[in-house]
Design a protein around this motif. Structure first.
Motif, PDB file in Angstrom:
ATOM      1  N   GLY A 407      45.094  31.646  28.488  1.00 30.04           N
ATOM      2  CA  GLY A 407      45.189  32.134  29.850  1.00 30.04           C
ATOM      3  C   GLY A 407      43.907  31.868  30.628  1.00 30.04           C
ATOM      4  O   GLY A 407      42.844  31.604  30.057  1.00 30.04           O
ATOM      5  N   ARG A 408      44.005  31.961  31.949  1.00 33.25           N
ATOM      6  CA  ARG A 408      42.847  31.678  32.808  1.00 33.25           C
ATOM      7  C   ARG A 408      41.686  32.631  32.527  1.00 33.25           C
ATOM      8  O   ARG A 408      40.532  32.267  32.684  1.00 33.25           O
ATOM      9  CB  ARG A 408      43.255  31.786  34.277  1.00 33.25           C
ATOM     10  CG  ARG A 408      44.119  30.641  34.777  1.00 33.25           C
ATOM     11  CD  ARG A 408      44.377  30.735  36.274  1.00 33.25           C
ATOM     12  NE  ARG A 408      45.171  31.914  36.614  1.00 33.25           N
ATOM     13  CZ  ARG A 408      44.694  33.002  37.223  1.00 33.25           C
ATOM     14  NH1 ARG A 408      43.408  33.058  37.548  1.00 33.25           N
ATOM     15  NH2 ARG A 408      45.480  34.014  37.508  1.00 33.25           N
ATOM     16  N   LYS A 409      42.005  33.842  32.114  1.00 31.10           N
ATOM     17  CA  LYS A 409      40.963  34.842  31.896  1.00 31.10           C
ATOM     18  C   LYS A 409      40.673  35.063  30.411  1.00 31.10           C
ATOM     19  O   LYS A 409      40.073  36.065  30.038  1.00 31.10           O
ATOM     20  CB  LYS A 409      41.365  36.167  32.540  1.00 31.10           C
ATOM     21  CG  LYS A 409      41.549  36.083  34.057  1.00 31.10           C
ATOM     22  CD  LYS A 409      41.926  37.440  34.638  1.00 31.10           C
ATOM     23  CE  LYS A 409      42.101  37.372  36.154  1.00 31.10           C
ATOM     24  NZ  LYS A 409      42.502  38.691  36.713  1.00 31.10           N
ATOM     25  N   SER A 410      41.097  34.133  29.565  1.00 38.51           N
ATOM     26  CA  SER A 410      40.957  34.343  28.125  1.00 38.51           C
ATOM     27  C   SER A 410      39.498  34.490  27.711  1.00 38.51           C
ATOM     28  O   SER A 410      39.180  35.206  26.755  1.00 38.51           O
ATOM     29  CB  SER A 410      41.621  33.203  27.349  1.00 38.51           C
ATOM     30  OG  SER A 410      41.005  31.967  27.667  1.00 38.51           O
ATOM     31  N   GLY A 411      38.607  33.802  28.428  1.00 38.03           N
ATOM     32  CA  GLY A 411      37.191  33.915  28.091  1.00 38.03           C
ATOM     33  C   GLY A 411      36.664  35.322  28.290  1.00 38.03           C
ATOM     34  O   GLY A 411      35.782  35.784  27.562  1.00 38.03           O
ATOM     35  N   GLU A 412      37.218  36.013  29.292  1.00 46.58           N
ATOM     36  CA  GLU A 412      36.779  37.382  29.565  1.00 46.58           C
ATOM     37  C   GLU A 412      37.521  38.392  28.698  1.00 46.58           C
ATOM     38  O   GLU A 412      36.937  39.362  28.209  1.00 46.58           O
ATOM     39  CB  GLU A 412      37.021  37.717  31.044  1.00 46.58           C
ATOM     40  CG  GLU A 412      36.407  36.731  32.027  1.00 46.58           C
ATOM     41  CD  GLU A 412      36.976  36.915  33.427  1.00 46.58           C
ATOM     42  OE1 GLU A 412      37.438  38.034  33.732  1.00 46.58           O
ATOM     43  OE2 GLU A 412      36.969  35.939  34.203  1.00 46.58           O
ATOM     44  N   THR A 413      38.829  38.176  28.532  1.00 43.54           N
ATOM     45  CA  THR A 413      39.652  39.176  27.842  1.00 43.54           C
ATOM     46  C   THR A 413      39.726  38.958  26.342  1.00 43.54           C
ATOM     47  O   THR A 413      40.137  39.860  25.610  1.00 43.54           O
ATOM     48  CB  THR A 413      41.084  39.138  28.404  1.00 43.54           C
ATOM     49  OG1 THR A 413      41.659  37.836  28.131  1.00 43.54           O
ATOM     50  CG2 THR A 413      41.090  39.371  29.908  1.00 43.54           C
ATOM     51  N   HIS A 414      39.354  37.753  25.876  1.00 38.93           N
ATOM     52  CA  HIS A 414      39.462  37.386  24.458  1.00 38.93           C
ATOM     53  C   HIS A 414      40.904  37.490  23.966  1.00 38.93           C
ATOM     54  O   HIS A 414      41.146  37.806  22.798  1.00 38.93           O
ATOM     55  CB  HIS A 414      38.546  38.259  23.599  1.00 38.93           C
ATOM     56  CG  HIS A 414      37.109  38.175  24.010  1.00 38.93           C
ATOM     57  ND1 HIS A 414      36.366  37.024  23.890  1.00 38.93           N
ATOM     58  CD2 HIS A 414      36.284  39.107  24.566  1.00 38.93           C
ATOM     59  CE1 HIS A 414      35.144  37.234  24.344  1.00 38.93           C
ATOM     60  NE2 HIS A 414      35.059  38.492  24.770  1.00 38.93           N
ATOM     61  N   ARG A 415      41.835  37.221  24.876  1.00 39.88           N
ATOM     62  CA  ARG A 415      43.242  37.240  24.488  1.00 39.88           C
ATOM     63  C   ARG A 415      43.727  35.828  24.162  1.00 39.88           C
ATOM     64  O   ARG A 415      43.293  34.848  24.760  1.00 39.88           O
ATOM     65  CB  ARG A 415      44.111  37.826  25.606  1.00 39.88           C
ATOM     66  CG  ARG A 415      43.966  39.337  25.797  1.00 39.88           C
ATOM     67  CD  ARG A 415      45.073  39.859  26.714  1.00 39.88           C
ATOM     68  NE  ARG A 415      45.027  41.311  26.822  1.00 39.88           N
ATOM     69  CZ  ARG A 415      44.505  41.974  27.842  1.00 39.88           C
ATOM     70  NH1 ARG A 415      43.978  41.298  28.855  1.00 39.88           N
ATOM     71  NH2 ARG A 415      44.508  43.297  27.858  1.00 39.88           N
ATOM     72  N   LEU A 416      44.623  35.734  23.202  1.00 42.01           N
ATOM     73  CA  LEU A 416      45.361  34.507  22.923  1.00 42.01           C
ATOM     74  C   LEU A 416      46.680  34.561  23.676  1.00 42.01           C
ATOM     75  O   LEU A 416      47.039  35.591  24.256  1.00 42.01           O
ATOM     76  CB  LEU A 416      45.595  34.365  21.424  1.00 42.01           C
ATOM     77  CG  LEU A 416      44.353  34.428  20.530  1.00 42.01           C
ATOM     78  CD1 LEU A 416      44.742  34.222  19.078  1.00 42.01           C
ATOM     79  CD2 LEU A 416      43.316  33.408  20.956  1.00 42.01           C
ATOM     80  N   SER A 417      47.429  33.464  23.667  1.00 42.33           N
ATOM     81  CA  SER A 417      48.667  33.392  24.437  1.00 42.33           C
ATOM     82  C   SER A 417      49.795  32.822  23.592  1.00 42.33           C
ATOM     83  O   SER A 417      49.566  32.076  22.638  1.00 42.33           O
ATOM     84  CB  SER A 417      48.479  32.530  25.688  1.00 42.33           C
ATOM     85  OG  SER A 417      47.469  33.056  26.520  1.00 42.33           O
ATOM     86  N   GLY A 418      51.004  33.174  23.972  1.00 40.93           N
ATOM     87  CA  GLY A 418      52.182  32.641  23.299  1.00 40.93           C
ATOM     88  C   GLY A 418      53.432  32.980  24.070  1.00 40.93           C
ATOM     89  O   GLY A 418      53.386  33.608  25.133  1.00 40.93           O
TER      90      GLY A 418
END
Length: 509
Positions: A407-418
């Protein structure tokens, strides 16, 4: 053999060594899949994908003639390449796809520095045309009016190891007045079921666990060999492929959507609870003007039938705003159908004239300001519905196939996507100390929050379950083969924005 020298591979593809390529794709899923064929052809002919697209020896544009401003985008990009070509000795530019099929000589007239123009029916000619252009030092134009070889027989360079496209038909027999596709792709041609299943099985053998069946009108499959129930049978047959966990398809036509397809979806466990069903307009008068052979009641009845058999199905759609002659009453009918249909998301388009289509010459072309205002009302309504439908998912436990995209904010949220089984986008965190998934692995977790266009999950350790899959193993192998970064692991590496996998489906286009 010196760099760039050509030879013959098995008497079919000219062999070129030491040259690199980059592909730029515009348009629909069919174009994305066609680009996989082009990449496969080029690599079979000895080209390597350029690590840095700016340094490629061959630039291929796979174009679209449907999306708004498609021609402006192409000619703008070609203009930028004109000066680059003067500095890059040996640079070749090729233009293929729907816009090439339509514009033909126009491309060479507007951009004489282009080396190759080829159409939708002769993708397989690309390596030979490039070599001929270099050998003869002159542009090559080759446009066929019908297929010379079914695209699925060509070499393919898949963009994803865990999910793949499988074309079951090409072309279209419909005559929608806004659409130029039939004149560019030709009449529908269907592959034999055995050939389709063989390709599906080969994908699975290579590690894929998800397949999307592609066709211009995918559910009219079988018309060429006289079996109107062929598509439902094909879905059921996919259910018998060992190791295939997810089957999707796009895009069906409401007029050809039959009860047996709904039953096949409901009764085949690996067919996903998701349906993309183009509405185009909720006004019966507009549907007649569009030559869409169904009416709003028929469309809504299909949705009711799907939801009756598959209660948690997510249904998405396409809608055109501002078709010639559309009145406020017609537009209100579209809003009414959208409110009733409760789409999970919608691709909404402002009508724009396409030369060569019947609608381009219809009276009642609407002013841009009117179309824009209606478009904004429609998207506001659909955004609200998206948010409401996603809010209903909070608390549900979903199985998510992890993708390589972040996601666009993955660097901030540390979330993965699927993607969940119903194709909803899910951004999730991995609990501290839990094993990190790889692209292609499956995680089961609760939906803890929702936004208009995605779901969120921040599970407790006890709520997070990881299933490492063959697709994740294939991802590891692909990274090792390409000398890429290792996959995320329990040591704490996070998935990056590697551009692999199914193209993301935005809430609207």
């Amino acid at each position: 053999m010196v760099a760039g020298q050509a030879a013959v591979v098995e008497g079919v593809y000219p062999r070129t060594v030491g040259r690199s390529y980059t592909l730029r794709t515009y348009g629909c899923q069919m174009n994305v899949h066609d680009s996989e064929r082009m990449a496969g052809l080029l690599e079979a002919a000895g080209y390597a994908r350029a690590d840095d697209p700016a340094t490629a020896d061959v630039v291929v544009f796979n174009t679209c003639a449907v999306r708004e401003n498609a021609d402006n985008k192409l000619y703008g990009n070609l203009g930028l390449l004109a000066s680059i070509k003067k500095k890059h000795e040996g640079l070749q530019i090729a233009v293929g796809g729907c816009l090439a099929q339509k514009d033909r000589e126009t491309i060479l007239r507007k951009a004489p520095w282009v080396d190759v123009v080829f159409g939708t029916h002769n993708v397989g000619s690309l390596p030979a045309l490039l070599e001929r252009a270099r050998h003869n030092n002159e542009a090559q134009l080759e446009i066929l009016e019908s297929l010379d070889v079914f695209p699925s027989t060509l070499p393919t360079k898949r963009e994803s190891v865990y999910a793949g496209w499988v074309s079951i038909s090409v072309g279209c027999n419909n005559t929608c007045t806004f659409c130029i596709v039939p004149s560019l792709r030709g009449k529908e041609r269907d592959r034999r079921p055995g050939d389709i299943l063989a390709e599906v099985e080969a994908l699975v053998a290579d590690g894929a666990i998800e397949v999307t069946l592609l066709g211009q009108n995918v559910n009219s499959y079988g018309v060429e060999f006289g079996d109107r129930l062929a598509f439902g049978k094909l879905l059921r047959a996919c259910g018998n492929v060992p190791g295939l966990e997810r089957v999707r398809f796009t895009s069906p036509h409401p007029a050809a959507f039959t009860d047996d397809v709904v039953e096949a979806m409901a009764e085949t466990p690996n067919v996903m609870p998701q349906l993309h069903m183009p509405l185009q307009s909720g006004s019966d008068r507009m549907l007649r003007e569009m030559r869409r052979s169904y009416r709003s009641k028929r469309f809504l009845d299909i949705l009711d039938g799907v939801r009756d058999r598959i209660p948690h199905a997510a249904i998405t759609t396409d809608i055109i705003v501002g078709f010639p002659g559309e009145t406020e009453e017609d537009f209100q009918a579209t809003l009414d159908v959208v409110e009733r249909a409760r789409f999970g998301s919608a691709f909404t388009f402002q009508y724009s004239r396409r030369p060569g289509t019947p609608a381009a010459d219809l009276p009642g072309q609407l002013p841009k300001a009117v179309v824009q205002e209606r478009y904004e009302r429609l998207t506001a309504l659909q955004d609200r519905i998206c948010a409401e439908e996603n809010a209903l998912q909070v608390g549900r436990v979903v199985e998510v196939m992890v993708t390589a995209q972040a996601g666009r904010k993955s660097g901030e949220t540390h979330r993965l996507s699927g993607r969940a089984r119903d194709q909803r986008l899910v951004h999730f965190t991995v609990p501290d100390g839990a094993e990190q998934p790889r692209p292609g692995d499956l995680v089961t977790l609760p939906v803890t929050a929702a936004a208009s266009f995605h779901l969120l999950s921040d599970p407790e350790p006890s709520e997070y379950r990881l299933r490492r899959s063959r697709a994740g193993d294939a991802w590891d192998r692909s990274q090792a083969d390409s000398c890429g970064a290792p996959a995320p692991s329990a040591a704490g590496a996070r998935a990056g924005g590697v551009p692999l996998g199914m193209p993301a489906l935005p809430p609207r286009a």
